[in-house]
Design a protein around this motif. Structure first.
Motif, PDB file in Angstrom:
ATOM      1  N   ALA A   4       0.836  -1.197   0.000  1.00 55.22           N
ATOM      2  CA  ALA A   4       0.000   0.000   0.000  1.00 55.22           C
ATOM      3  C   ALA A   4       0.873   1.249   0.000  1.00 55.22           C
ATOM      4  O   ALA A   4       0.588   2.222  -0.714  1.00 55.22           O
ATOM      5  N   ALA A   5       1.956   1.233   0.772  1.00 51.61           N
ATOM      6  CA  ALA A   5       2.871   2.381   0.814  1.00 51.61           C
ATOM      7  C   ALA A   5       3.575   2.557  -0.530  1.00 51.61           C
ATOM      8  O   ALA A   5       3.742   3.686  -1.004  1.00 51.61           O
ATOM      9  N   VAL A   6       3.975   1.462  -1.146  1.00 50.48           N
ATOM     10  CA  VAL A   6       4.637   1.534  -2.456  1.00 50.48           C
ATOM     11  C   VAL A   6       3.673   2.095  -3.505  1.00 50.48           C
ATOM     12  O   VAL A   6       4.040   2.969  -4.304  1.00 50.48           O
ATOM     13  N   LEU A   7       2.450   1.617  -3.497  1.00 50.78           N
ATOM     14  CA  LEU A   7       1.460   2.110  -4.463  1.00 50.78           C
ATOM     15  C   LEU A   7       1.117   3.578  -4.203  1.00 50.78           C
ATOM     16  O   LEU A   7       0.996   4.368  -5.155  1.00 50.78           O
ATOM     17  N   ALA A   8       0.981   3.959  -2.945  1.00 53.20           N
ATOM     18  CA  ALA A   8       0.695   5.356  -2.621  1.00 53.20           C
ATOM     19  C   ALA A   8       1.859   6.255  -3.042  1.00 53.20           C
ATOM     20  O   ALA A   8       1.648   7.344  -3.594  1.00 53.20           O
ATOM     21  N   GLY A   9       3.083   5.819  -2.802  1.00 52.58           N
ATOM     22  CA  GLY A   9       4.256   6.590  -3.223  1.00 52.58           C
ATOM     23  C   GLY A   9       4.336   6.715  -4.732  1.00 52.58           C
ATOM     24  O   GLY A   9       4.663   7.782  -5.267  1.00 52.58           O
ATOM     25  N   SER A  10       4.038   5.643  -5.433  1.00 50.79           N
ATOM     26  CA  SER A  10       4.052   5.671  -6.903  1.00 50.79           C
ATOM     27  C   SER A  10       3.000   6.622  -7.443  1.00 50.79           C
ATOM     28  O   SER A  10       3.260   7.402  -8.370  1.00 50.79           O
ATOM     29  N   LEU A  11       1.806   6.586  -6.860  1.00 56.76           N
ATOM     30  CA  LEU A  11       0.743   7.489  -7.283  1.00 56.76           C
ATOM     31  C   LEU A  11       1.118   8.945  -7.011  1.00 56.76           C
ATOM     32  O   LEU A  11       0.913   9.817  -7.859  1.00 56.76           O
ATOM     33  N   ALA A  12       1.729   9.187  -5.850  1.00 61.50           N
ATOM     34  CA  ALA A  12       2.151  10.554  -5.518  1.00 61.50           C
ATOM     35  C   ALA A  12       3.201  11.054  -6.506  1.00 61.50           C
ATOM     36  O   ALA A  12       3.162  12.217  -6.927  1.00 61.50           O
ATOM     37  N   CYS A  13       4.134  10.191  -6.896  1.00 60.05           N
ATOM     38  CA  CYS A  13       5.160  10.588  -7.873  1.00 60.05           C
ATOM     39  C   CYS A  13       4.528  10.907  -9.232  1.00 60.05           C
ATOM     40  O   CYS A  13       4.905  11.888  -9.884  1.00 60.05           O
ATOM     41  N   CYS A  14       3.588  10.099  -9.660  1.00 60.97           N
ATOM     42  CA  CYS A  14       2.919  10.356 -10.940  1.00 60.97           C
ATOM     43  C   CYS A  14       2.149  11.674 -10.893  1.00 60.97           C
ATOM     44  O   CYS A  14       2.184  12.448 -11.855  1.00 60.97           O
ATOM     45  N   LEU A  18       2.794  15.001 -13.123  1.00 66.23           N
ATOM     46  CA  LEU A  18       1.708  15.612 -13.879  1.00 66.23           C
ATOM     47  C   LEU A  18       1.552  17.083 -13.510  1.00 66.23           C
ATOM     48  O   LEU A  18       1.343  17.933 -14.380  1.00 66.23           O
ATOM     49  N   ALA A  19       1.696  17.404 -12.231  1.00 75.34           N
ATOM     50  CA  ALA A  19       1.617  18.804 -11.803  1.00 75.34           C
ATOM     51  C   ALA A  19       2.751  19.614 -12.425  1.00 75.34           C
ATOM     52  O   ALA A  19       2.545  20.760 -12.841  1.00 75.34           O
ATOM     53  N   GLY A  20       3.937  19.041 -12.503  1.00 73.06           N
ATOM     54  CA  GLY A  20       5.063  19.734 -13.119  1.00 73.06           C
ATOM     55  C   GLY A  20       4.861  19.970 -14.606  1.00 73.06           C
ATOM     56  O   GLY A  20       5.253  21.008 -15.140  1.00 73.06           O
ATOM     57  N   LEU A  21       4.231  19.024 -15.268  1.00 76.62           N
ATOM     58  CA  LEU A  21       3.975  19.176 -16.704  1.00 76.62           C
ATOM     59  C   LEU A  21       2.884  20.200 -16.993  1.00 76.62           C
ATOM     60  O   LEU A  21       2.801  20.730 -18.103  1.00 76.62           O
ATOM     61  N   SER A  22       2.044  20.492 -16.015  1.00 72.00           N
ATOM     62  CA  SER A  22       0.945  21.423 -16.242  1.00 72.00           C
ATOM     63  C   SER A  22       1.273  22.858 -15.840  1.00 72.00           C
ATOM     64  O   SER A  22       0.409  23.723 -15.908  1.00 72.00           O
ATOM     65  N   VAL A  23       2.526  23.114 -15.455  1.00 66.78           N
ATOM     66  CA  VAL A  23       2.937  24.472 -15.101  1.00 66.78           C
ATOM     67  C   VAL A  23       3.007  25.301 -16.388  1.00 66.78           C
ATOM     68  O   VAL A  23       3.578  24.858 -17.384  1.00 66.78           O
ATOM     69  N   PRO A  24       2.432  26.513 -16.381  1.00 67.90           N
ATOM     70  CA  PRO A  24       2.458  27.343 -17.595  1.00 67.90           C
ATOM     71  C   PRO A  24       3.890  27.694 -18.026  1.00 67.90           C
ATOM     72  O   PRO A  24       4.791  27.842 -17.195  1.00 67.90           O
ATOM     73  N   ARG A  25       4.077  27.846 -19.324  1.00 73.34           N
ATOM     74  CA  ARG A  25       5.401  28.125 -19.889  1.00 73.34           C
ATOM     75  C   ARG A  25       5.969  29.442 -19.362  1.00 73.34           C
ATOM     76  O   ARG A  25       7.158  29.564 -19.123  1.00 73.34           O
ATOM     77  N   ARG A  26       5.138  30.449 -19.148  1.00 73.08           N
ATOM     78  CA  ARG A  26       5.634  31.747 -18.673  1.00 73.08           C
ATOM     79  C   ARG A  26       6.266  31.626 -17.288  1.00 73.08           C
ATOM     80  O   ARG A  26       7.197  32.350 -16.967  1.00 73.08           O
ATOM     81  N   VAL A  27       5.781  30.696 -16.484  1.00 69.95           N
ATOM     82  CA  VAL A  27       6.377  30.480 -15.161  1.00 69.95           C
ATOM     83  C   VAL A  27       7.748  29.825 -15.321  1.00 69.95           C
ATOM     84  O   VAL A  27       8.720  30.195 -14.652  1.00 69.95           O
ATOM     85  N   LEU A  28       7.842  28.860 -16.216  1.00 69.19           N
ATOM     86  CA  LEU A  28       9.100  28.143 -16.417  1.00 69.19           C
ATOM     87  C   LEU A  28      10.170  29.015 -17.058  1.00 69.19           C
ATOM     88  O   LEU A  28      11.360  28.747 -16.900  1.00 69.19           O
ATOM     89  N   GLU A  29       9.780  30.040 -17.781  1.00 69.53           N
ATOM     90  CA  GLU A  29      10.748  30.913 -18.440  1.00 69.53           C
ATOM     91  C   GLU A  29      11.224  32.049 -17.549  1.00 69.53           C
ATOM     92  O   GLU A  29      12.108  32.817 -17.932  1.00 69.53           O
ATOM     93  N   ASN A  30      10.688  32.144 -16.348  1.00 63.24           N
ATOM     94  CA  ASN A  30      11.111  33.156 -15.384  1.00 63.24           C
ATOM     95  C   ASN A  30      12.574  32.884 -14.991  1.00 63.24           C
ATOM     96  O   ASN A  30      12.922  31.757 -14.639  1.00 63.24           O
ATOM     97  N   PRO A  31      13.463  33.888 -15.051  1.00 64.94           N
ATOM     98  CA  PRO A  31      14.881  33.672 -14.729  1.00 64.94           C
ATOM     99  C   PRO A  31      15.106  33.137 -13.308  1.00 64.94           C
ATOM    100  O   PRO A  31      15.983  32.307 -13.085  1.00 64.94           O
ATOM    101  N   ARG A  32      14.313  33.595 -12.356  1.00 67.68           N
ATOM    102  CA  ARG A  32      14.471  33.117 -10.982  1.00 67.68           C
ATOM    103  C   ARG A  32      14.139  31.624 -10.875  1.00 67.68           C
ATOM    104  O   ARG A  32      14.847  30.863 -10.224  1.00 67.68           O
TER     105      ARG A  32
END
Length: 100
Positions: A4-14, A18-32
């Motif tokens: 259960a812990a392994v599956l929960a950890g795997s789901l959290a990583c996915c 997914l959250a990282g892939l949905s970040v808008p491009r303008r945020v990622l292009e910020n120099p900071r």
């Protein structure tokens, strides 16, 4: 319980990826954000090395691992190839363990 812990950890990583892939491009292009993203892996690796070298359980220790790390740092400063750095660190730690 372990699965259960392994599956929960795997789901959290996915979900985190997914959250990282949905970040808008303008945020990622910020120099900071770019500077932080470039330095974060270095900081995480440094923290891992320090924790693994200078602690045992909940105690701070100074043993053969520190000597090996010191030898590796010297080899890196002298611009030795990676395999030489790793070999020198291993041999140094082994010799310190034999002598103590």
């Amino acid at each position: 319980m372990t699965w259960a812990a392994v599956l929960a950890g795997s789901l959290a990583c996915c979900l985190l990826k997914l959250a990282g892939l949905s970040v808008p491009r303008r945020v990622l292009e910020n120099p900071r954000v770019r500077r932080i993203a470039a330095l974060l892996p270095v900081a995480m690796l440094t923290a891992l090395v320090v924790i693994q070298t200078f602690t045992t359980g909940h105690h701070i220790v100074l043993d053969a691992r520190a000597a090996g790390l010191g030898a590796a740092v010297i080899a890196i400063v002298l611009r030795a190839p990676f395999l030489v750095v790793v070999t020198l660190a291993c041999v140094t730690a082994a010799l310190v363990r034999v002598w103590t």
